[in-house]
Scaffold this motif. Structure first.
Motif, PDB file in Angstrom:
ATOM      1  N   GLN A 168      -2.562   4.903  -3.220  1.00  0.00           N
ATOM      2  CA  GLN A 168      -3.607   5.577  -2.746  1.00  0.00           C
ATOM      3  C   GLN A 168      -3.534   6.474  -3.028  1.00  0.00           C
ATOM      4  O   GLN A 168      -2.122   7.173  -3.219  1.00  0.00           O
ATOM      5  CB  GLN A 168      -2.763   5.284  -1.460  1.00  0.00           C
ATOM      6  N   ASP A 213       0.826  -1.205  -0.114  1.00  0.00           N
ATOM      7  CA  ASP A 213      -0.357   0.382  -0.445  1.00  0.00           C
ATOM      8  C   ASP A 213       0.966   1.068  -0.138  1.00  0.00           C
ATOM      9  O   ASP A 213       1.802   1.455   1.001  1.00  0.00           O
ATOM     10  CB  ASP A 213      -0.871  -0.268   1.557  1.00  0.00           C
ATOM     11  N   GLU A 236       0.842   5.626  -0.278  1.00  0.00           N
ATOM     12  CA  GLU A 236       0.366   6.713  -1.137  1.00  0.00           C
ATOM     13  C   GLU A 236       1.076   7.646  -1.826  1.00  0.00           C
ATOM     14  O   GLU A 236       2.098   8.275  -1.670  1.00  0.00           O
ATOM     15  CB  GLU A 236      -0.429   7.420   0.145  1.00  0.00           C
ATOM     16  N   HIS A 263      -8.001   7.682  -0.745  1.00  0.00           N
ATOM     17  CA  HIS A 263      -8.372   7.430   0.211  1.00  0.00           C
ATOM     18  C   HIS A 263      -9.379   9.264   0.926  1.00  0.00           C
ATOM     19  O   HIS A 263      -8.523  10.257   0.166  1.00  0.00           O
ATOM     20  CB  HIS A 263      -7.226   8.196   1.068  1.00  0.00           C
TER      21      HIS A 263
END
Length: 563
Positions: free
Chosen positions: A98, A66, A68, A124
């Protein structure tokens, strides 16, 4: 005057039923790197696209799945960066990028344009929920704040229905630590239900310590209370995003894991706004030190440091846990002695479990050099100098010699500060190995007298040496070569000597190995003692050199000439 009365304590919840204090961290969480978003936005000189690509690829190499990558709707460089990742097919199938966006329709539209072509994406969304921000920033009540989050969720859900890839929703009540718990639960539940989260298709609920406001145990209480009160808990992946305003980001993270968190968002070495995000490497290395698989490839810490410092333009502090240049060193003499003994004990016991005082992990396990563990300065003791001589150069100094040689090194350190291993070895040569004046050993012949029953000695030696450059020879007998040489020197120098101790060992293995010999010598007439050291491929010659070294250090040859 320090006006502490301007500040008031943050409230502490009444939660006597807490369970987390009796738990232990047993496995690694889902790790999410926010280096390219939260970390990058806090840089004085933010990364350019190529630097972000390098960091992205390295995060994948470390094992993050994951990641971002930014706020593509708010920044052209972040939009372009994401498009390059997609167009150049740089996102592995098992990596979830993300993207962050506020709950505004035009930003969500732009976000979906940016992620076009991605196979799986975490979208998000967030809005601030704290009582302070509701009051002074937004001027909104609870219902209005909930409506923002719900409407943002609906917009994402509508666009996700037509997106060819997989969309996972993440929601953060920003400033969670300053939000009333009942309200935090209400807004997270509203988002959860609007999204339609299920066990098979869960939502990520991220509870950030956007600003550390109190002690880590309070954050753990807040996380556990939410964890215990969520509806349809199996449809939620509980994530945390701790910051480090109070310097307790790592502790807050670890206690949050005890309290039920399953996912951690953070950065390499704690980069981020103000005092930074939680250092995910620190948390991962802490797990590693407890025998837990951190599920990250963190065995090459120097590589992580090099890439981080180049891309972020921020140096890693020399005392930074695990990564700092000084964290695997010891200046204190007592620490050095304990490390030395611990390492020796492990070798002797052939232990498979790392147990060395002052070193929670073996530096070699994370790619650090073993050599810099002990460093010498004016605060160091005899054990540290002995450790350097052994670890670097193979000289296992007799225990009685430790203080004698350490005193010589301390004189240097008091003048210049830290003393390097090479300087220590140079001083050792000067003090012991190069002690060749006034008498210098040249040749040795040994005859066995054991067949001659009339003699009470079993060895005869013929020694060639120089005395202030003049070559001389003596013959002597004794019980073994060392005793015979000592007796012969007593006679030619007119000084009574006594060998108090003798040790020897090989310096290296193999056919070309050399031996080191140590002689502890007493000048009987003057009551002075010292050590001498000799090195040779022949142990007898090494021992004779050690005797000559000790005599020269005591000044016996000089006294004889002066008399």
């Amino acid at each position: 005057m320090l006006n502490y009365t301007r500040y008031e304590r943050n409230p502490v919840m009444d939660y006597p039923g807490r369970k987390w204090p009796n738990k232990e961290v047993e496995k690694a969480p889902i790790w999410c790197s926010v280096d390219l978003r939260d970390g990058n936005q806090a840089l004085i000189d933010p990364m350019v696209v190529e630097e972000k690509i390098e960091m992205f690829q390295y995060l994948i190499k470390l094992g993050f799945r994951d990641i971002e990558i930014g706020f593509p709707a708010a920044s052209q460089i972040e939009y372009d960066f994401l498009r390059q990742l997609v167009d150049r097919k740089m996102i592995p199938d098992d990596v979830r990028v993300q993207v962050l966006t506020q709950c505004r329709e035009e930003l969500i539209d732009r976000t979906f344009q940016a992620i076009e072509g991605c196979k799986q994406v975490i979208v998000h969304i967030y809005n601030s929920t704290s009582s302070l921000q509701r009051d002074v920033v937004f001027g909104m009540d609870r219902e209005e704040i909930i409506n923002i989050a719900v409407q943002g969720t609906k917009w994402v859900k509508e666009r996700a229905a037509h997106f060819p890839g997989k969309i996972i929703l993440e929601y953060s009540p920003e400033s969670f630590t300053g939000t009333e718990l009942d309200f935090a639960l209400d807004i997270c539940t509203a988002v959860q239900e609007t999204w339609g989260a299920t066990k098979e298709e869960p939502i990520i609920i991220n509870l950030p310590s956007t600003v550390e406001m109190t002690t880590p145990n309070v954050y753990a209480d807040q996380i556990e209370w939410m964890n215990e009160n969520f509806k349809n808990r199996e449809s939620i992946i509980l994530s945390v995003h701790p910051h480090n305003d109070r310097g307790t980001g790592v502790a807050s993270t670890e206690l949050a894991l005890l309290a039920g968190a399953e996912r951690v968002e953070g950065t390499l070495f704690g980069n981020g706004e103000r005092t930074g995000n939680v250092d995910v490497l620190n948390v991962a290395y802490n797990m590693f030190s407890q025998g837990i698989d951190p599920k990250l490839h963190i065995e090459r810490i120097n590589e992580s440091i090099e890439i981080y410092e180049r891309c972020c333009k921020i140096p890693v502090h020399p005392r930074h846990p695990y990564a700092g240049k000084l964290v695997f060193t010891a200046f204190s003499g007592s620490h050095q002695d304990a490390i030395n003994k611990g390492v020796k004990a492990m070798k002797e016991r052939e232990s498979k479990i790392w147990k060395v005082p002052y070193l929670p992990i073996d530096p070699a396990d994370i790619g650090r050099e073993y050599e810099p563990i002990v460093r010498i300065n004016s605060q160091s003791g005899k054990g540290g100098v002995a450790f350097i001589m052994d670890t670097y150069f193979g000289f296992k100094l007799p225990k009685g010699m430790h203080k004698e040689f350490a005193n010589a090194i301390q004189h240097i350190s008091e003048k210049q500060g830290e003393v390097s291993p090479d300087q220590i070895m140079e001083k050792f040569r000067e003090e012991y190995l190069e002690q060749k004046e006034p008498i210098h050993f040249r040749k040795l012949k040994v005859d066995d007298l054991s067949e001659e029953t009339t003699s009470r000695f079993d060895t005869k030696v013929t020694v060639t040496y120089t005395d202030y450059g003049v070559e001389k020879v003596f013959e002597a007998v004794g019980n073994g070569p060392i005793d015979a040489v000592k007796r012969g020197l007593q006679e030619v120098l007119g000084e009574e000597m006594k060998i108090l101790d003798y040790e020897e060992h090989a310096l290296q293995s193999g056919s070309s190995s050399q031996a080191a010999a140590y002689i502890h010598l007493l000048d009987v007439d003057w009551g002075k003692v010292t050590y001498g050291v000799g090195v040779s491929s022949n142990i007898t010659r090494a021992s004779v050199r050690a005797i000559f070294s000790a005599i020269n250090r005591l000044g016996i040859g000089r006294k004889n000439r002066e008399n």
